[in-house]
Design a protein around this motif. Structure first.
Motif, PDB file in Angstrom:
ATOM      1  N   GLY A   4       0.788  -1.217   0.000  1.00 12.63           N
ATOM      2  CA  GLY A   4       0.000   0.000   0.000  1.00 12.63           C
ATOM      3  C   GLY A   4       0.826   1.275   0.000  1.00 12.63           C
ATOM      4  N   LYS A   5       2.136   1.160  -0.050  1.00  8.79           N
ATOM      5  CA  LYS A   5       3.007   2.337  -0.053  1.00  8.79           C
ATOM      6  C   LYS A   5       3.603   2.529  -1.442  1.00  8.79           C
ATOM      7  CE  LYS A   5       4.562   1.806   4.720  1.00  8.79           C
ATOM      8  NZ  LYS A   5       5.722   1.550   5.562  1.00  8.79           N
ATOM      9  N   GLU A   6       3.737   3.793  -1.803  1.00  7.71           N
ATOM     10  CA  GLU A   6       4.387   4.102  -3.078  1.00  7.71           C
ATOM     11  C   GLU A   6       5.859   3.748  -2.971  1.00  7.71           C
ATOM     12  OE1 GLU A   6       5.386   8.256  -4.651  1.00  7.71           O
ATOM     13  OE2 GLU A   6       3.461   7.793  -5.597  1.00  7.71           O
ATOM     14  N   THR A   7       6.329   3.019  -3.954  1.00  4.09           N
ATOM     15  CA  THR A   7       7.722   2.577  -3.955  1.00  4.09           C
ATOM     16  C   THR A   7       8.340   2.939  -5.298  1.00  4.09           C
ATOM     17  OG1 THR A   7       7.140   0.714  -2.537  1.00  4.09           O
ATOM     18  CG2 THR A   7       9.239   0.579  -3.670  1.00  4.09           C
ATOM     19  N   GLU A  35      14.121   5.273  -0.822  1.00  6.37           N
ATOM     20  CA  GLU A  35      14.813   6.145   0.135  1.00  6.37           C
ATOM     21  C   GLU A  35      15.617   7.238  -0.574  1.00  6.37           C
ATOM     22  OE1 GLU A  35      17.096   4.100   3.089  1.00  6.37           O
ATOM     23  OE2 GLU A  35      15.424   2.776   3.604  1.00  6.37           O
ATOM     24  N   ARG A  36      16.267   6.858  -1.667  1.00  2.00           N
ATOM     25  CA  ARG A  36      17.042   7.829  -2.423  1.00  2.00           C
ATOM     26  C   ARG A  36      16.128   8.925  -2.987  1.00  2.00           C
ATOM     27  NH1 ARG A  36      20.083   5.789  -7.592  1.00  2.00           N
ATOM     28  NH2 ARG A  36      20.055   3.921  -6.311  1.00  2.00           N
ATOM     29  N   LYS A  37      14.965   8.528  -3.521  1.00  4.54           N
ATOM     30  CA  LYS A  37      14.011   9.496  -4.070  1.00  4.54           C
ATOM     31  C   LYS A  37      13.459  10.408  -2.972  1.00  4.54           C
ATOM     32  CE  LYS A  37      12.933   9.137  -8.440  1.00  4.54           C
ATOM     33  NZ  LYS A  37      13.017  10.286  -9.331  1.00  4.54           N
TER      34      LYS A  37
END
Length: 136
Positions: A4-7, A35-37
């Motif tokens: 459900g999280k944008e990855t 994490e980088r984004k």
């Protein structure tokens, strides 16, 4: 979306071929770069905020400088009139009553006139200094 999280992912895909060269599948490798984004977005927001703060502080620092320049200019001009009066009256006293004044009195009047001229020169320097703030 993962759980459900944008990855964000970086992917490399290549077709898988059989002995005849026909595509029978797809091979893919991906790296999670979420994490980088997120860090890059956070840095972008911080940079935007920093640029805004720099713009505000620059504008705020110019305001007091302009006020100081205006004050200096105004005070310089206001001081000139009394100095002209002092110098003028000293000149009148020396010219009109030179013979009646004792030597010490003439010395005092000369000292007053010299001091008035020095103060006038200081005012000129102050005005010049206030004008340097307007130059690049």
């Amino acid at each position: 979306m993962v759980d459900g999280k944008e990855t964000w992912v970086n992917t490399i895909k290549t077709p898988v071929r059989d002995n005849k060269g026909e595509i029978v599948g797809l091979l893919g490798i991906f790296w999670d770069i979420t994490e980088r984004k997120q860090a890059a977005e956070e840095i972008r927001k911080l940079n935007d905020t920093l640029e805004q703060r720099i713009t505000e502080r620059t504008a705020n620092s110019k305001h007091p400088n302009k006020e100081l320049e205006a004050f200096t200019y105004s005070v310089s001009h206001d001081l000139r009139a009394p100095l002209r009066h002092i110098d003028g009256y000293v000149g009148l006293l020396i010219n009109s009553f030179h013979d009646a004044l004792p030597e010490k009195g003439i010395h005092y009047l000369d000292t007053i006139a010299d001091s008035a001229r020095q103060m006038s020169a200081l005012i000129d320097d102050l005005l010049q200094f206030s004008r340097t703030g307007r130059q690049e």
